[in-house]
Write an enzyme that holds these catalytic residues in place. Structure first.
Site, mmCIF file in Angstrom:
data_model
loop_
_atom_site.group_PDB
_atom_site.id
_atom_site.type_symbol
_atom_site.label_atom_id
_atom_site.label_comp_id
_atom_site.label_asym_id
_atom_site.label_seq_id
_atom_site.Cartn_x
_atom_site.Cartn_y
_atom_site.Cartn_z
ATOM 1 N N ASP A 192 92.070 -20.611 42.715
ATOM 2 C CA ASP A 192 91.359 -21.663 42.000
ATOM 3 C C ASP A 192 89.905 -21.741 42.480
ATOM 4 O O ASP A 192 89.635 -21.616 43.681
ATOM 5 C CB ASP A 192 92.070 -22.995 42.285
ATOM 6 C CG ASP A 192 91.461 -24.166 41.531
ATOM 7 O OD1 ASP A 192 91.685 -24.266 40.316
ATOM 8 O OD2 ASP A 192 90.747 -24.982 42.170
ATOM 9 N N GLU B 6 89.755 -17.336 39.689
ATOM 10 C CA GLU B 6 89.182 -18.136 38.611
ATOM 11 C C GLU B 6 87.673 -18.192 38.780
ATOM 12 O O GLU B 6 87.155 -18.922 39.631
ATOM 13 C CB GLU B 6 89.756 -19.552 38.615
ATOM 14 C CG GLU B 6 89.330 -20.316 37.367
ATOM 15 C CD GLU B 6 88.928 -21.749 37.597
ATOM 16 O OE1 GLU B 6 88.753 -22.469 36.627
ATOM 17 O OE2 GLU B 6 88.755 -22.163 38.772
HETATM 18 C C1 QV4 Z 1 85.158 -38.009 39.537
HETATM 19 C C2 QV4 Z 1 83.842 -37.788 38.786
HETATM 20 C C3 QV4 Z 1 82.920 -36.903 39.604
HETATM 21 C C4 QV4 Z 1 82.689 -37.546 40.961
HETATM 22 C C5 QV4 Z 1 84.001 -37.843 41.645
HETATM 23 C C6 QV4 Z 1 83.699 -38.625 42.887
HETATM 24 O O1 QV4 Z 1 84.107 -37.163 37.515
HETATM 25 O O2 QV4 Z 1 81.679 -36.726 38.936
HETATM 26 O O3 QV4 Z 1 81.941 -36.656 41.761
HETATM 27 O O4 QV4 Z 1 84.920 -38.582 40.796
HETATM 28 O O5 QV4 Z 1 84.803 -39.135 43.467
HETATM 29 C C7 QV4 Z 1 89.620 -35.190 38.769
HETATM 30 C C8 QV4 Z 1 88.990 -36.109 37.737
HETATM 31 C C9 QV4 Z 1 87.488 -36.221 37.988
HETATM 32 C C10 QV4 Z 1 87.248 -36.750 39.416
HETATM 33 C C11 QV4 Z 1 87.909 -35.778 40.387
HETATM 34 C C12 QV4 Z 1 87.787 -36.240 41.822
HETATM 35 O O6 QV4 Z 1 89.227 -35.596 36.434
HETATM 36 O O7 QV4 Z 1 86.929 -37.130 37.041
HETATM 37 O O8 QV4 Z 1 85.838 -36.754 39.681
HETATM 38 O O9 QV4 Z 1 89.322 -35.655 40.064
HETATM 39 O O10 QV4 Z 1 88.502 -37.398 42.012
HETATM 40 C C13 QV4 Z 1 91.174 -30.230 37.793
HETATM 41 C C14 QV4 Z 1 90.707 -31.099 36.630
HETATM 42 C C15 QV4 Z 1 89.648 -32.080 37.058
HETATM 43 C C16 QV4 Z 1 90.143 -32.886 38.258
HETATM 44 C C17 QV4 Z 1 90.406 -31.876 39.377
HETATM 45 C C18 QV4 Z 1 90.881 -32.534 40.654
HETATM 46 O O11 QV4 Z 1 90.194 -30.276 35.611
HETATM 47 O O12 QV4 Z 1 89.402 -32.981 35.986
HETATM 48 O O13 QV4 Z 1 89.160 -33.837 38.639
HETATM 49 O O14 QV4 Z 1 91.462 -31.000 38.940
HETATM 50 O O15 QV4 Z 1 92.001 -33.289 40.430
HETATM 51 C C19 QV4 Z 1 84.364 -25.684 36.745
HETATM 52 C C20 QV4 Z 1 84.800 -24.867 37.932
HETATM 53 C C21 QV4 Z 1 86.239 -24.409 37.808
HETATM 54 C C22 QV4 Z 1 87.166 -25.571 37.471
HETATM 55 C C23 QV4 Z 1 86.632 -26.259 36.220
HETATM 56 C C24 QV4 Z 1 87.468 -27.453 35.819
HETATM 57 O O16 QV4 Z 1 83.958 -23.747 38.115
HETATM 58 O O17 QV4 Z 1 86.623 -23.826 39.028
HETATM 59 O O18 QV4 Z 1 85.294 -26.686 36.417
HETATM 60 N N1 QV4 Z 1 88.550 -25.146 37.292
HETATM 61 C C25 QV4 Z 1 89.560 -25.277 38.376
HETATM 62 C C26 QV4 Z 1 90.916 -25.648 37.827
HETATM 63 C C27 QV4 Z 1 90.897 -27.077 37.373
HETATM 64 C C28 QV4 Z 1 90.681 -27.980 38.561
HETATM 65 C C29 QV4 Z 1 89.744 -27.444 39.549
HETATM 66 C C30 QV4 Z 1 89.184 -26.206 39.437
HETATM 67 C C31 QV4 Z 1 89.554 -28.198 40.784
HETATM 68 O O19 QV4 Z 1 91.322 -24.753 36.852
HETATM 69 O O20 QV4 Z 1 92.088 -27.415 36.703
HETATM 70 O O21 QV4 Z 1 90.185 -29.255 38.088
HETATM 71 O O22 QV4 Z 1 90.620 -27.766 41.630
HETATM 72 O O23 QV4 Z 1 84.165 -24.876 35.628
#
Ligand code: QV4
Length: 474
Positions: A188, A225
């Protein structure tokens, strides 16, 4: 570490997103093995934070490396890996090496009962303390390497993979999974880690476990990824030699084509001709668990006709390491997986056709999709030959003399004799039906001595694709 260690002629990975380990074990034995799938990508296995409403994404916020989540515990995980390996299905784990959880007020309790104080970067279950992390900063410029790799992706506490301690903990976690019999890992957020650090970690891993049937000296399969639309400062090219890389351009372009934004005739040069990674380095998919939730070109189960056509093309065209998505129904980004009143994930249930009914979509159980998994196995090691198109959205091609595909994405019928390249005989279309007890339950095509057959795909047919192969010859 590009070898996925598939059995026999198998070719296709399925992502059983958010499934429980006991259900996956059962699925390997009763469905995936018999249908010729090659492997399963499973959701993260290590302890995560508990987020309100239990969105799927809580699993991307680790608390420790204890193997207890809503999918099951370590014993259930180990049982699943063994049972799947026994029927020739490999397990690949989605691993979070980039970060731990995001901010949480006060003391957080994870899915294994471990306490942590994310705001203080204190994760005693590992243990990690503040010194194991990069300083807190936000990613505002995605073309700034420092920010992308050393700031926090959506506020997730960013581990410092150059530190010996962090490296040793990550390697220990991955080696534990190797010991339990997994074949490899989806890494990831790989883009958010320096490739030198990942290289160190990957090359330090143990060989795969010979007690699970892997040959001596087998290296874990790695797919990373990295989202690279073609103009990123941190590019896929930095990672592709370490392991395979997710080819997001494939997903976007195949969606564009089957949505009708780009004529299918252009697919003749699909693959590296479109600027994609070399085939053996590309992990390919129509949609993944993230981009299926975004609006845009990417197709998902909500557009079934085009989705099935795109999937048929994905599995028929010899390019990439193929992964099929298996989803649960969602309304928005946060929809949790099917769960009961106690917030336990529920098991999929099936109707008499084997389709999932209780909130699980199970694209991998759609006949048009699993039939193409069988097609891909039947035509393995053949080339594309006999390309035909109508100059627009009707195309057909052969896979050597073992398989034939035709698509109609025009608003008028495709009805004509086409070269199928197949030996003379009658073949079942495996999209509209199957070969059962010596006859076809859907369309059939009779191929003459010259390899030609009459192909009909009406513009209002249920599916816009027709597929023939030697294992479905009457
Ligand atoms: C929130 C705010 C942020 C703030 C933060 C502060 O949005 O701006 O900085 O609070 O506390 C969840 C929430 C998100 C929250 C975050 C932290 O949706 O709103 O931030 O938690 O509490 C998945 C989901 C995200 C989720 C995250 C962690 O998609 O919504 O965030 O899990 O639970 C880029 C990257 C790529 C990534 C992609 C989504 O390059 O690597 O964005 N893809 C991978 C996974 C994806 C996962 C993550 C990475 C993180 O495939 O599923 O994100 O592990 O393109």
């Amino acid at each position: 570490q590009h070898n996925p260690h598939w059995w026999g002629n198998r070719n296709t990975i399925v992502h059983l997103f958010e499934w429980k380990w006991s259900d996956i074990a059962q699925e390997c034995e009763s469905f995936l093995g018999p249908r010729g799938f090659a492997g399963v990508q499973v959701s993260p296995v290590n302890e995560n934070i508990i987020a309100a409403g239990r969105p799927w994404w809580e699993r991307y916020q680790p608390i420790s490396y204890k193997l207890t989540t809503r999918s099951g515990n370590e014993e259930e995980f180990g049982d699943m890996v063994r049972r799947c390996n026994d029927v020739g299905i490999r397990i690949y784990v989605d691993v979070l090496l980039n970060h731990m959880s995001g901010d949480f007020d006060g003391v957080a309790v994870g899915t294994a009962g471990t306490e942590a104080e994310p705001r203080k970067k204190s994760f005693p279950g590992v243990p990690y303390t503040a010194q194991d992390f990069h300083p807190t900063c936000e990613i505002t410029d995605w073309n700034d390497r420092f920010q992308v790799q050393q700031c926090e992706l959506v506020g997730l506490k960013d581990l410092d993979q150059s530190s010996d301690w962090v490296r040793s903990k990550l390697i220990e976690f991955l080696d534990h999974l190797i010991e339990l019999g997994v074949a490899g890992f989806r890494v990831d957020a790989a883009k958010h880690m320096a490739s030198e650090d990942l290289e160190y970690i990957y090359s330090s891993l143990s060989n795969l476990n010979i007690d699970h049937g892997f040959p001596h000296n087998s290296r874990p399969f790695i797919f990373q990824e990295v989202i690279d639309h073609g103009h990123e400062t941190v590019s896929r090219d930095e990672y592709k030699d370490l392991g395979a890389v997710t080819e997001f351009r494939f997903s976007e372009e195949i969606g564009n084509a089957f949505r009708g934004n780009n004529a299918l005739k252009w697919l003749q040069s699909w693959g590296t001709g479109w600027g994609f990674l070399p085939s053996g380095q590309a992990l390919t998919f129509v949609d993944n668990h993230d981009n299926q939730r975004d609006a845009g070109a990417v197709l998902n189960y909500k557009s079934p006709r085009q989705y099935k056509m795109a999937t048929a093309f994905h599995l028929a065209y010899p390019y990439g390491i193929s992964r099929v998505m298996s989803s649960f129904a969602f309304d928005d980004h946060d929809t949790p997986p099917p769960q009961d009143a106690q917030e336990r994930i529920i098991s999929p249930e099936f109707d008499e056709d084997g389709a999932c009914v209780n909130g699980w979509i199970c694209e991998h159980r759609w006949r048009q999709i699993y039939a193409m998994v069988g097609f891909k196995n039947a035509v393995r090691d053949t080339e594309i030959t006999g390309w035909w198109d109508n100059g627009d959205n009707q195309i057909s091609f052969c896979r050597g003399n073992k398989g034939f595909l035709a698509f109609n994405n025009n608003l008028y019928d495709l009805s004509q004799d086409l070269n199928t390249c197949l030996p003379a005989g009658t073949y079942c279309d495996v999209i509209s039906g199957s070969l059962i007890d010596g006859s076809c339950t859907g369309k059939s095509v009779t191929v003459n001595e010259n390899g030609y057959g009459y192909i009909h795909i009406g513009s209002d047919d249920f599916d816009g694709v027709l597929a023939l192969h030697v294992d479905a010859k009457v």
